[in-house]
Write a protein that holds these residues in place. Structure first.
Motif, PDB file in Angstrom:
ATOM      1  N   VAL A   1      14.410  22.246  -9.474  1.00  0.00           N
ATOM      2  CA  VAL A   1      14.249  21.209  -8.437  1.00  0.00           C
ATOM      3  C   VAL A   1      14.341  21.835  -7.046  1.00  0.00           C
ATOM      4  O   VAL A   1      13.510  21.558  -6.171  1.00  0.00           O
ATOM      5  CB  VAL A   1      15.313  20.104  -8.613  1.00  0.00           C
ATOM      6  N   ARG A   2      15.325  22.696  -6.859  1.00  0.00           N
ATOM      7  CA  ARG A   2      15.499  23.300  -5.529  1.00  0.00           C
ATOM      8  C   ARG A   2      14.331  24.215  -5.166  1.00  0.00           C
ATOM      9  O   ARG A   2      14.010  24.369  -3.989  1.00  0.00           O
ATOM     10  CB  ARG A   2      16.815  24.070  -5.477  1.00  0.00           C
TER      11      ARG A   2
ATOM     12  N   ASN B   1      14.330  10.195  -1.006  1.00  0.00           N
ATOM     13  CA  ASN B   1      12.904   9.954  -0.756  1.00  0.00           C
ATOM     14  C   ASN B   1      12.647   8.479  -0.449  1.00  0.00           C
ATOM     15  O   ASN B   1      11.769   8.137   0.341  1.00  0.00           O
ATOM     16  CB  ASN B   1      12.109  10.389  -1.989  1.00  0.00           C
TER      17      ASN B   1
ATOM     18  N   LEU C   1      20.722  22.336   1.869  1.00  0.00           N
ATOM     19  CA  LEU C   1      20.975  23.390   0.880  1.00  0.00           C
ATOM     20  C   LEU C   1      22.399  23.319   0.359  1.00  0.00           C
ATOM     21  O   LEU C   1      22.683  23.635  -0.785  1.00  0.00           O
ATOM     22  CB  LEU C   1      20.719  24.762   1.513  1.00  0.00           C
TER      23      LEU C   1
ATOM     24  N   VAL D   1      21.175  16.602  -8.432  1.00  0.00           N
ATOM     25  CA  VAL D   1      19.829  16.650  -7.829  1.00  0.00           C
ATOM     26  C   VAL D   1      19.139  15.287  -7.899  1.00  0.00           C
ATOM     27  O   VAL D   1      18.350  14.930  -7.030  1.00  0.00           O
ATOM     28  CB  VAL D   1      18.931  17.735  -8.462  1.00  0.00           C
TER      29      VAL D   1
ATOM     30  N   LEU E   1      17.667  23.081 -14.485  1.00  0.00           N
ATOM     31  CA  LEU E   1      16.998  21.957 -13.845  1.00  0.00           C
ATOM     32  C   LEU E   1      17.227  21.987 -12.335  1.00  0.00           C
ATOM     33  O   LEU E   1      16.295  21.809 -11.549  1.00  0.00           O
ATOM     34  CB  LEU E   1      17.512  20.633 -14.428  1.00  0.00           C
ATOM     35  N   GLU E   2      18.491  22.235 -11.942  1.00  0.00           N
ATOM     36  CA  GLU E   2      18.788  22.276 -10.504  1.00  0.00           C
ATOM     37  C   GLU E   2      18.020  23.406  -9.818  1.00  0.00           C
ATOM     38  O   GLU E   2      17.492  23.229  -8.718  1.00  0.00           O
ATOM     39  CB  GLU E   2      20.287  22.465 -10.286  1.00  0.00           C
TER      40      GLU E   2
ATOM     41  N   LEU F   1      16.838  14.325   4.819  1.00  0.00           N
ATOM     42  CA  LEU F   1      16.503  15.363   3.850  1.00  0.00           C
ATOM     43  C   LEU F   1      17.768  15.976   3.246  1.00  0.00           C
ATOM     44  O   LEU F   1      18.742  16.202   3.967  1.00  0.00           O
ATOM     45  CB  LEU F   1      15.705  16.473   4.522  1.00  0.00           C
ATOM     46  N   PRO F   2      17.770  16.254   1.945  1.00  0.00           N
ATOM     47  CA  PRO F   2      18.920  16.938   1.337  1.00  0.00           C
ATOM     48  C   PRO F   2      19.087  18.332   1.943  1.00  0.00           C
ATOM     49  O   PRO F   2      18.104  19.007   2.246  1.00  0.00           O
ATOM     50  CB  PRO F   2      18.536  17.039  -0.147  1.00  0.00           C
TER      51      PRO F   2
ATOM     52  N   ASP G   1       9.460  19.385   6.487  1.00  0.00           N
ATOM     53  CA  ASP G   1       9.037  19.771   5.132  1.00  0.00           C
ATOM     54  C   ASP G   1       7.823  18.989   4.646  1.00  0.00           C
ATOM     55  O   ASP G   1       7.394  19.174   3.520  1.00  0.00           O
ATOM     56  CB  ASP G   1      10.178  19.559   4.131  1.00  0.00           C
ATOM     57  N   MET G   2       7.295  18.099   5.506  1.00  0.00           N
ATOM     58  CA  MET G   2       6.131  17.275   5.162  1.00  0.00           C
ATOM     59  C   MET G   2       6.423  16.451   3.916  1.00  0.00           C
ATOM     60  O   MET G   2       7.308  15.605   3.942  1.00  0.00           O
ATOM     61  CB  MET G   2       4.897  18.148   4.991  1.00  0.00           C
TER      62      MET G   2
ATOM     63  N   LEU H   1       9.934  16.557  -0.258  1.00  0.00           N
ATOM     64  CA  LEU H   1      10.870  15.695  -0.982  1.00  0.00           C
ATOM     65  C   LEU H   1      10.113  14.713  -1.879  1.00  0.00           C
ATOM     66  O   LEU H   1      10.485  14.505  -3.044  1.00  0.00           O
ATOM     67  CB  LEU H   1      11.771  14.946   0.007  1.00  0.00           C
ATOM     68  N   GLY H   2       9.036  14.118  -1.349  1.00  0.00           N
ATOM     69  CA  GLY H   2       8.245  13.180  -2.148  1.00  0.00           C
ATOM     70  C   GLY H   2       7.614  13.857  -3.348  1.00  0.00           C
ATOM     71  O   GLY H   2       7.573  13.294  -4.450  1.00  0.00           O
TER      72      GLY H   2
ATOM     73  N   THR I   1       8.749  16.583  -4.926  1.00  0.00           N
ATOM     74  CA  THR I   1       9.782  16.903  -5.907  1.00  0.00           C
ATOM     75  C   THR I   1      10.271  15.638  -6.610  1.00  0.00           C
ATOM     76  O   THR I   1      10.550  15.652  -7.817  1.00  0.00           O
ATOM     77  CB  THR I   1      10.967  17.602  -5.218  1.00  0.00           C
ATOM     78  N   PHE I   2      10.361  14.535  -5.869  1.00  0.00           N
ATOM     79  CA  PHE I   2      10.743  13.241  -6.448  1.00  0.00           C
ATOM     80  C   PHE I   2       9.775  12.862  -7.564  1.00  0.00           C
ATOM     81  O   PHE I   2      10.180  12.383  -8.629  1.00  0.00           O
ATOM     82  CB  PHE I   2      10.745  12.194  -5.333  1.00  0.00           C
TER      83      PHE I   2
ATOM     84  N   PHE J   1      10.111  15.158 -10.802  1.00  0.00           N
ATOM     85  CA  PHE J   1      11.406  15.194 -11.475  1.00  0.00           C
ATOM     86  C   PHE J   1      11.374  14.789 -12.941  1.00  0.00           C
ATOM     87  O   PHE J   1      11.995  15.468 -13.774  1.00  0.00           O
ATOM     88  CB  PHE J   1      12.417  14.350 -10.691  1.00  0.00           C
TER      89      PHE J   1
ATOM     90  N   ARG K   1      12.794  17.359 -15.776  1.00  0.00           N
ATOM     91  CA  ARG K   1      13.952  16.994 -16.600  1.00  0.00           C
ATOM     92  C   ARG K   1      13.653  17.234 -18.077  1.00  0.00           C
ATOM     93  O   ARG K   1      14.532  17.621 -18.848  1.00  0.00           O
ATOM     94  CB  ARG K   1      14.319  15.537 -16.350  1.00  0.00           C
TER      95      ARG K   1
ATOM     96  N   LEU L   1      12.087  21.630  -3.704  1.00  0.00           N
ATOM     97  CA  LEU L   1      12.643  20.803  -2.638  1.00  0.00           C
ATOM     98  C   LEU L   1      12.579  21.499  -1.284  1.00  0.00           C
ATOM     99  O   LEU L   1      12.391  20.847  -0.253  1.00  0.00           O
ATOM    100  CB  LEU L   1      14.104  20.477  -2.987  1.00  0.00           C
ATOM    101  N   TYR L   2      12.711  22.817  -1.274  1.00  0.00           N
ATOM    102  CA  TYR L   2      12.753  23.533  -0.015  1.00  0.00           C
ATOM    103  C   TYR L   2      11.487  24.339   0.232  1.00  0.00           C
ATOM    104  O   TYR L   2      11.482  25.316   0.979  1.00  0.00           O
ATOM    105  CB  TYR L   2      13.998  24.435   0.041  1.00  0.00           C
TER     106      TYR L   2
ATOM    107  N   LEU M   1      17.362  13.465  -4.729  1.00  0.00           N
ATOM    108  CA  LEU M   1      15.940  13.093  -4.682  1.00  0.00           C
ATOM    109  C   LEU M   1      15.745  11.631  -4.308  1.00  0.00           C
ATOM    110  O   LEU M   1      14.685  11.256  -3.788  1.00  0.00           O
ATOM    111  CB  LEU M   1      15.264  13.379  -6.022  1.00  0.00           C
ATOM    112  N   MET M   2      16.759  10.780  -4.569  1.00  0.00           N
ATOM    113  CA  MET M   2      16.616   9.367  -4.218  1.00  0.00           C
ATOM    114  C   MET M   2      16.516   9.175  -2.707  1.00  0.00           C
ATOM    115  O   MET M   2      16.121   8.102  -2.243  1.00  0.00           O
ATOM    116  CB  MET M   2      17.786   8.563  -4.783  1.00  0.00           C
TER     117      MET M   2
END
Lengths: 232, 263
Positions: free
Chosen positions: B66-67, A145, A132, A138, B62-63, A129-130, B38-39, B42-43, B45-46, B49, B53, B70-71, A142-143
């Motif tokens: 995304v964050r 994943n 903080l 970003v 954007l960052e 996991l990325p 986090d279950m 990540l998937g 947010t992927f 994206f 964007r 992501l969290y 995300l890659m």
């Protein structure tokens, strides 16, 4: 069996492992589909034989489902082991039903062992996991994943490869020396597996629905035999 | 011009069909990085994206967007999550225009992930899949490979149709997505699908007991063996034994009997 066929089995199994969890979830990894697909690596006739194996395993693992973080039995790894073993045995000339019986007796427990593969995959994903504090763009973060596809791929591929190796190395020579008594016993064991799988499937369904269908099944099977024997 | 069955809310529509198609493609990988911490965050947010964007051309914004996702822990049925993906893009479009506060997107996700997970698990995993699987297995014993193809085609027709529609409905309706999805009455189909599953399992039971691949004891002897085994399996399963235990215990008895009694 050739190295190419073994690698083909492992490759197809690995792709099905990815499809089960990491991508698509289109039920290609269900035993009913996975077993013939694995058999297709060794040819169309073996794929047609393995449809019956897939049907039995589908009933056996009918209602298992991952809910949240709880993992059910890994039906794909069990199917990869059983199908790879049965395909190797049938390819060498062993009788299909005896091959199915041997394959399920030896490799069905992979369904329980496969849960370890799921747990390992969860832990690996948590490590990837990325953070903080990660300062990469970003898009790169995300890659991460896609790192999660490797353990499902390897788990299924190793199961198929190991089952195929064990079958080619030890089970094929053993099957050539089996007496008629053992072959008949194994035929009964395979029939037994199908019966138990059907019972497990029917039993796993909500209780009020099961009993009327059970009675109907008994009547239907008696009718089928009576029709076949010309009594009706 | 094609008439929509629902009216889009709040003036959303900045995202093109191509962007939504990319989001849909990425949503197929939503479970790839599943983990207990986090279950599916990540998937999720992927998948989101490509839409983010387009909505946030500024790299810093954007960052931040995304964050934001992501969290934030997320867990839902993978097919039903498409509705939440679409709804999140709906809210992110309004956040990008300054019409909503940034936390609105995560509030939407957290509110819907539980109910939609229950609907998705109950319908797809616990009803549709067992029904199609049981019927497919029963037919495979008779129709061979054609039953397998029918199983795949039928399940994925329902799966991909609903998954893609959920994404589009979620994007256009936002908060109204749950009330719209409730109109499809998926839970009402569950009991019918479970009946179908029971039908498939019973048909398979009838077929395997009537066509046992043994010809040593004659048709009625095979039938008696099969139904005695079925009854023993049923009793052991009712007693709380696992299906693995039942198989190995009865297989041991069968092989032992074979060693003693078969010529």
């Amino acid at each position: 069996m050739s190295l190419g066929a073994c690698l083909g089995l492992a490759g197809v199994a690995g792709l099905l492992g990815i499809e089960r969890r990491a991508f698509l979830q289109a039920m290609l990894s269900r035993p009913l589909v996975a077993a013939p697909l694995l058999g297709l690596v060794l040819g169309w006739p073996i794929a047609m034989e393995l449809v019956i194996l897939g049907a039995g395993l589908e009933l056996f693992f009918l209602v298992g489902v991952d809910l949240g973080a709880a993992h059910a039995d890994h039906e794909l790894i069990a199917t990869c082991g059983c199908a790879a073993s049965a395909a190797t045995l049938i390819h060498s000339g062993a009788p299909p039903t005896a091959s199915f019986a041997v394959a399920t007796l030896l490799f069905l427990p992979l369904g329980k062992i496969g849960i370890l593969c799921e747990t390992a995959s969860d832990r690996f994903n948590a490590c990837c996991l990325p953070r903080l504090s990660d300062s990469r763009p970003v898009r790169s973060q995300l890659m991460a994943n896609l790192f999660g596809i490797w353990i499902p791929f390897l788990g299924a591929a190793v199961a198929a490869l190991a089952a195929s190796f064990v079958s080619a190395r030890w089970l094929v020579p053993l099957s050539a020396r089996l007496s008629h008594r053992w072959i008949v016993s194994l035929d009964f064991v395979w029939g037994l597996f199908l019966v138990i799988a059907a019972a497990a499937a029917l039993r796993a369904l909500p209780r009020p629905h099961a009993l009327p269908f059970l009675v109907a099944a008994i009547l239907l099977s008696v009718s089928m035999i009576a029709l076949r024997e010309g009594w009706l | 011009m094609r008439r929509r069955r629902f009216e889009p809310m709040d003036g959303v529509g900045a995202l093109s069909r191509g962007t939504l198609a990319r989001v849909f493609w990425r949503s197929l990988f939503i479970l790839a990085s599943f983990n207990p911490r986090d279950m599916q965050a990540l998937g999720f947010t992927f998948a989101l994206f490509p839409g983010l964007r387009k909505l946030y051309p500024d790299p810093t914004a954007l960052e931040t967007a995304v964050r934001r996702h992501l969290y934030c822990r997320f867990n839902c049925h993978p097919y039903a999550a498409a509705a939440i993906l679409g709804g999140t893009l709906h809210h992110e479009e309004r956040i990008a225009r300054g019409e909503e506060p940034p936390e609105r997107a995560n509030e939407f996700k957290q509110a819907l992930m539980g109910p939609l997970a229950a609907v998705g698990d109950g319908f797809f995993w616990l009803s549709l899949r067992p029904a199609v699987g049981a019927i497919g297995a029963a037919l495979a014993l008779v129709w061979s490979i054609w039953a397998m193809l029918a199983f795949i085609l039928f399940f994925n027709f329902v799966h991909l149709l609903l998954r893609s529609r959920y994404l589009i409905i979620g994007y256009h309706l936002g908060d109204r997505v749950l009330s719209t999805l409730s109109l499809t009455r998926l839970p009402a189909f569950r009991s019918r699908l479970r009946l179908l599953a029971a039908l498939g399992a019973a048909t398979a039971a009838a077929y395997v007991t009537a066509t046992l691949p043994v010809r040593e004891t004659g048709p009625w002897g095979d039938l008696v063996f099969a139904w005695v085994a079925f009854g023993a399996a049923w009793a052991l399963l009712a007693w709380g034994r696992s299906s693995y235990f039942v198989f190995y215990a009865l297989a041991l008895v069968t092989v032992g009997a074979g060693a003693l009694f078969f010529p």
